[in-house]
Motif scaffolding. Structure first.
Motif, mmCIF file in Angstrom:
data_model
loop_
_atom_site.group_PDB
_atom_site.id
_atom_site.type_symbol
_atom_site.label_atom_id
_atom_site.label_comp_id
_atom_site.label_asym_id
_atom_site.label_seq_id
_atom_site.Cartn_x
_atom_site.Cartn_y
_atom_site.Cartn_z
ATOM 1 N N VAL A 291 42.176 9.901 9.999
ATOM 2 C CA VAL A 291 41.293 8.762 10.306
ATOM 3 C C VAL A 291 39.892 9.027 9.754
ATOM 4 O O VAL A 291 39.204 9.971 10.186
ATOM 5 N N ALA B 196 36.953 3.615 8.954
ATOM 6 C CA ALA B 196 37.999 2.753 9.544
ATOM 7 C C ALA B 196 37.535 2.200 10.884
ATOM 8 O O ALA B 196 38.101 1.234 11.402
ATOM 9 N N CYS B 197 36.505 2.845 11.448
ATOM 10 C CA CYS B 197 36.078 2.502 12.811
ATOM 11 C C CYS B 197 34.650 1.936 12.809
ATOM 12 O O CYS B 197 33.936 2.035 13.804
ATOM 13 N N GLY C 176 37.933 -2.361 14.568
ATOM 14 C CA GLY C 176 38.531 -1.285 13.771
ATOM 15 C C GLY C 176 38.749 -0.045 14.625
ATOM 16 O O GLY C 176 39.805 0.601 14.560
ATOM 17 N N THR D 68 41.634 -0.618 17.064
ATOM 18 C CA THR D 68 42.939 -0.570 16.388
ATOM 19 C C THR D 68 43.329 0.870 16.069
ATOM 20 O O THR D 68 44.474 1.280 16.297
ATOM 21 N N ALA D 69 42.379 1.648 15.552
ATOM 22 C CA ALA D 69 42.706 3.028 15.157
ATOM 23 C C ALA D 69 43.085 3.869 16.380
ATOM 24 O O ALA D 69 44.022 4.676 16.316
ATOM 25 N N TRP E 116 43.781 6.165 7.570
ATOM 26 C CA TRP E 116 43.027 5.016 8.072
ATOM 27 C C TRP E 116 41.658 5.023 7.407
ATOM 28 O O TRP E 116 40.911 6.002 7.518
ATOM 29 N N SER E 117 41.337 3.926 6.704
ATOM 30 C CA SER E 117 40.018 3.839 6.074
ATOM 31 C C SER E 117 39.659 2.375 5.868
ATOM 32 O O SER E 117 40.542 1.543 5.605
ATOM 33 N N GLY E 118 38.362 2.087 5.946
ATOM 34 C CA GLY E 118 37.881 0.733 5.648
ATOM 35 C C GLY E 118 37.659 0.549 4.160
ATOM 36 O O GLY E 118 37.309 -0.549 3.712
ATOM 37 N N ALA F 166 41.515 4.800 0.644
ATOM 38 C CA ALA F 166 42.802 4.849 1.345
ATOM 39 C C ALA F 166 43.939 5.064 0.351
ATOM 40 O O ALA F 166 44.813 5.916 0.543
ATOM 41 N N ASN G 96 46.490 2.291 7.070
ATOM 42 C CA ASN G 96 46.049 1.447 8.177
ATOM 43 C C ASN G 96 47.225 0.917 8.997
ATOM 44 O O ASN G 96 47.281 -0.274 9.368
ATOM 45 N N ASP G 97 48.140 1.786 9.281
ATOM 46 C CA ASP G 97 49.302 1.445 10.118
ATOM 47 C C ASP G 97 49.982 2.759 10.480
ATOM 48 O O ASP G 97 49.607 3.820 9.964
#
Ligand code: NAD
Length: 493
Positions: free
Chosen positions: A260, A264-265, A270, A273-274, A420-422, A427, A442-443
């Motif tokens: 993570v 992602a947060c 975000g 979800t993470a 997990w990355s924005g 990613a 992201n899953d």
């Protein structure tokens, strides 16, 4: 309790030749709820003989592909008809929630439907031999008698990933389900019979790994062994299969990273979800999932906030009987799994891990263990290197992308992992560098029957699902036909 006839040989349901039986325990309270036949070597030999005869002399391997596919579709329909009853049985046998049991049965039906569709379209190819006088084709044929050995965590799902492609390709088989959870596989064999599969094509022997399983792996009349389970048994199977040069497919364990990045947060959604998915990755089915995201590898700057929330939510997970309203996690499958989990947590704490949630077994009967979060873990700990197969989530941290990749790949296994990355570029870049058979971005956890499943490194050999999952059960033959034969005259005389 009467003994169920759980050995099926040549169309006939029977007890073990020795008369031996085994109690099947409900992991919620450790009481017996079924008694099955405990097969041995004699039963296994009889089942292999039946499968051999059905392959060598029966119709199934020569049945047109469209008819085999139609049978698989009928089986998918029967599974959907019996979804409720089979889902409940899977829940009771394996200790999962009944909703998980139902989802498993949907996935089993999907596997049969998928391989029915695939097999009619994967029919071989014509090869250009460079001459109009040569006709060259590559065709697929069944391998022969397949030995299928399955574990207890997804009993029917793992069985279906083997049975559906094996039948689609025209093989005959003997399956040995886990001795802890044989009941839904027995039920599936009954559905195959109901769907019209000829006698001798599908055989089942319930019993132990070191008798029935070992015999299947070594027997000279078995052409292929496909095994899903732990690495210790998997290597024994491979050794036993070597003398007769069987085809070997192994789906083994995993030590799966969930990486993570802080980006992602960046938003509240975000972050939520993470955290939510990290819980799901690690604790679904009490962590008894080969692809469980049991190693959280998180950017250092995010650690405190993320682990606080993770621990808070882990403490709220409701554990109990899988059929009870609101229960989110069932028990572990056996006393052995419970003891193993306790042992790993104790050793991690001795080695310096910080307990943030769980770490206890609740009062009362059954094999329950609270979802556990262990912070400040590192490579030196056994809990980081070895598969726990229980509800234990460890936390490690990184500062750079390279460090994240190095940690995620620092395992002998290589089954699955997530990033997990924005930042979509990051990613995708990291996903490309992970040495694991499945990588989620992201899953966590979804799989598709159309996409191959399997592991790098010690997570196994070969692939299940997807076109490669069918190819495991087929021999490939090149037929070269000379339409205008004439002498070669290599030898002058
Ligand atoms: P296990 O290895 O103890 O048993 C698996 C099966 O092998 C059982 O049917 C068992 O009776 C049989 N067996 C045991 N010893 C044998 C021997 N000497 N010869 C032949 N067969 C033998 O594994 P388990 O505890 O039932 O399942 C948990 C393991 O399975 C975990 O390591 C998990 O990661 C792995 N698993 C992997 C996948 C995957 O897709 N890669 C899926 C599910 C489970």
């Amino acid at each position: 309790m009467s003994v169920q006839l759980t050995i099926h040989v040549d169309g006939d349901w029977r007890k073990a030749a020795s008369g031996a039986t085994r109690e099947i325990l409900d992991p919620v309270d450790a009481t017996a709820f079924a008694v099955v036949a405990e097969g041995g070597v004699a039963d296994t030999d009889a089942a292999i003989d039946a499968a051999r005869r059905a392959f060598d002399h029966g119709d199934w391997p020569r049945t047109p592909v469209a008819e085999r596919a139609a049978l698989l579709r009928r089986v998918a329909g029967l599974l959907r008809r019996d979804r409720e009853q089979l889902g409940l049985l899977e829940s009771q046998d394996a200790g999962k929630t009944v909703e998980e049991g139902r989802v498993d049965i949907d996935c089993v039906a999907d596997a049969f439907a998928y391989f029915a569709d695939l097999v009619v379209n994967e029919t071989g190819r014509v090869v250009d031999a460079g001459s109009s006088e040569i006709h060259s084709v590559v065709v697929h044929e069944p391998v022969g008698v397949c030995a299928l050995i399955t574990p207890w965590n997804y009993p029917l799902l793992q069985a279906s990933w083997k049975i559906a492609p094996a039948l689609a390709a025209g093989n005959t088989f003997v399956i040995k389900p886990s001795e802890i959870t044989p009941l839904t596989t027995v039920a599936l064999i009954r559905l195959l019979q109901e769907a019209g599969l000829p006698a001798g094509v599908a055989n089942i022997v319930t019993g132990a790994g070191d008798t029935v399983g070992a015999r299947l792996a070594e027997h000279p009349d078995v052409d292929l062994v496909s095994f899903t389970g732990g690495i210790v048994s998997g290597t024994k199977v491979m050794r036993a299969a070597a003398d007769t040069v069987k085809k070997v497919a192994l789906e083994l364990g995993g030590k799966n990273p969930n990486v993570v990045f802080a980006d992602a947060c960046a938003t509240a959604a975000g972050f939520d979800t993470a955290v939510d998915q990290a819980l799901n990755a690690a604790f679904i089915h009490s962590g008894q999932v080969c692809s469980a995201g049991s190693r959280l590898i998180i950017e250092e700057s995010l650690r405190e906030r993320f682990v606080d929330e993770l621990a808070r939510r882990a403490e709220k997970i409701r554990i109990g009987r899988g059929t009870d309203e609101g229960v989110e996690c069932g028990p572990l499958v056996s006393a052995q799994q419970l003891a193993r989990t306790e042992d790993y947590v104790a050793s991690a704490l001795t080695e310096g891990a910080v307990l943030r949630a769980g770490g206890i077994r609740p009062e009362g009967p059954g094999y329950f263990y609270r979802p556990t979060v262990l912070d400040r873990c590192h490579r030196g700990m056994r809990v980081i290197r070895e598969e726990v197969f229980g509800p234990v989530l460890t936390v490690e941290t990184f500062r750079t992308e390279d460090e994240a990749v190095a940690l995620a790949n620092d395992t002998e296994y290589g089954l699955a992992g997530a990033v997990w990355s924005g930042d979509p570029g990051r990613a995708r870049r990291v996903a490309g560098r992970l040495r694991h058979g499945t990588v989620w971005i992201n899953d966590f956890h979804p799989y598709l029957p159309q996409a191959e499943w399997g592991g790098f490194g010690k997570s196994g050999i070969g692939r299940e699902l997807g076109p490669a999952g069918l190819a495991e059960y087929r021999e490939t033959k090149h037929i070269y036909q000379n339409l205008a034969p004439r002498p070669v005259r290599w030898f002058a005389g």
